[in-house]
Design an enzyme around this catalytic site. Structure first.
Site, mmCIF file in Angstrom:
data_model
loop_
_atom_site.group_PDB
_atom_site.id
_atom_site.type_symbol
_atom_site.label_atom_id
_atom_site.label_comp_id
_atom_site.label_asym_id
_atom_site.label_seq_id
_atom_site.Cartn_x
_atom_site.Cartn_y
_atom_site.Cartn_z
ATOM 1 N N CYS A 108 0.847 -1.191 0.000
ATOM 2 C CA CYS A 108 0.000 0.000 0.000
ATOM 3 C C CYS A 108 0.880 1.238 0.000
ATOM 4 O O CYS A 108 1.859 1.304 0.740
ATOM 5 C CB CYS A 108 -0.892 -0.035 1.247
ATOM 6 S SG CYS A 108 -2.013 1.372 1.370
ATOM 7 N N HIS A 150 -9.161 -3.952 -1.591
ATOM 8 C CA HIS A 150 -8.135 -3.137 -0.923
ATOM 9 C C HIS A 150 -8.502 -1.651 -1.019
ATOM 10 O O HIS A 150 -8.488 -0.935 -0.011
ATOM 11 C CB HIS A 150 -6.769 -3.407 -1.576
ATOM 12 C CG HIS A 150 -5.646 -2.589 -1.027
ATOM 13 N ND1 HIS A 150 -4.549 -3.134 -0.400
ATOM 14 C CD2 HIS A 150 -5.428 -1.248 -1.040
ATOM 15 C CE1 HIS A 150 -3.725 -2.159 -0.032
ATOM 16 N NE2 HIS A 150 -4.233 -1.010 -0.413
ATOM 17 N N GLU A 151 -8.846 -1.204 -2.222
ATOM 18 C CA GLU A 151 -9.148 0.223 -2.407
ATOM 19 C C GLU A 151 -10.400 0.633 -1.645
ATOM 20 O O GLU A 151 -10.425 1.690 -1.006
ATOM 21 C CB GLU A 151 -9.310 0.550 -3.901
ATOM 22 C CG GLU A 151 -8.054 0.426 -4.724
ATOM 23 C CD GLU A 151 -6.840 1.064 -4.086
ATOM 24 O OE1 GLU A 151 -6.972 2.104 -3.410
ATOM 25 O OE2 GLU A 151 -5.746 0.511 -4.241
ATOM 26 N N HIS A 154 -10.117 1.330 2.022
ATOM 27 C CA HIS A 154 -9.617 2.660 2.390
ATOM 28 C C HIS A 154 -10.770 3.615 2.686
ATOM 29 O O HIS A 154 -10.643 4.526 3.503
ATOM 30 C CB HIS A 154 -8.770 3.251 1.251
ATOM 31 C CG HIS A 154 -7.347 2.776 1.223
ATOM 32 N ND1 HIS A 154 -6.459 3.023 2.240
ATOM 33 C CD2 HIS A 154 -6.655 2.095 0.283
ATOM 34 C CE1 HIS A 154 -5.268 2.511 1.932
ATOM 35 N NE2 HIS A 154 -5.355 1.930 0.745
#
Ligand code: NI
Length: 187
Positions: A108, A150-151, A154
């Protein structure tokens, strides 16, 4: 256009739930997205979420190389995986298509220098809006599904180490060569 500073783990902007974008077509949203894409390209990231550039809004961008996905997913049988074109999603929603999880390495841009093995759903459906206000609905598997999860994490204030089941695999990228692996892309 501008290359923005990237927030690093420990900054509170990475731990809060980002707010929905009221008007995806608003000029300031367009400017933020252009800056996100410039920043992602400069950092050579696979993906970037708005909170990573100190903008707590529900916007992500990513690009998935088919060749990379092929290597990550260990696809055999010679079926070629296509690139997922550079995609910007506003107010995205991700829904698992099954309970099957798989481990894979993630890095990341907000956790520089480290890499870890993270369990993710192997198949998801995601939807969101483009900057032009068009809805995108896709089903994704393997590495593509991993990048999207993953994105979108966030946007909920979650960094990949918080998803790890075995922190012994949270290691410095520089140690990877000892494990016979050199390919790292951050998102
Ligand atoms: Ni990230």
């Amino acid at each position: 256009m501008a290359i923005l500073k990237i927030a690093r783990m420990g900054h509170p902007v990475l731990n809060r739930v980002a707010t929905p974008v009221a008007d995806p077509a608003a000029p300031e949203v367009g400017r933020l997205i252009m800056d996100m894409l410039d920043t992602m390209e400069d950092a050579e990231g696979t993906g970037l979420a708005a909170p990573q550039v100190y903008a707590p809004k529900r916007i992500v961008a990513f690009f998935v190389s088919g060749a990379r996905a092929q290597r990550e997913d260990g696809a055999d049988g010679g079926v070629k995986i296509d690139d997922v074109p550079l995609t910007v999603l506003i107010n995205p929603v991700v829904e698992p298509l099954s309970d099957v999880m798989a481990l894979g390495w993630e890095a990341c841009l907000s956790v520089p220098g480290l890499i870890g093995e993270v369990p993710r759903h192997t198949a998801v459906r995601y939807r969101g809006w483009t900057p032009k206000g068009e809805e995108i609905v896709r089903e994704a598997q393997g590495f593509h599904a991993r990048v999207v999860q993953h994105e979108c994490d966030h946007l909920d204030g979650i960094l990949y180490p918080q998803r790890m089941s075995d922190l012994s695999t949270l290691i410095f990228t520089s140690e990877l060569s000892a494990r016979g692996r050199v390919e790292v892309e951050e998102a």
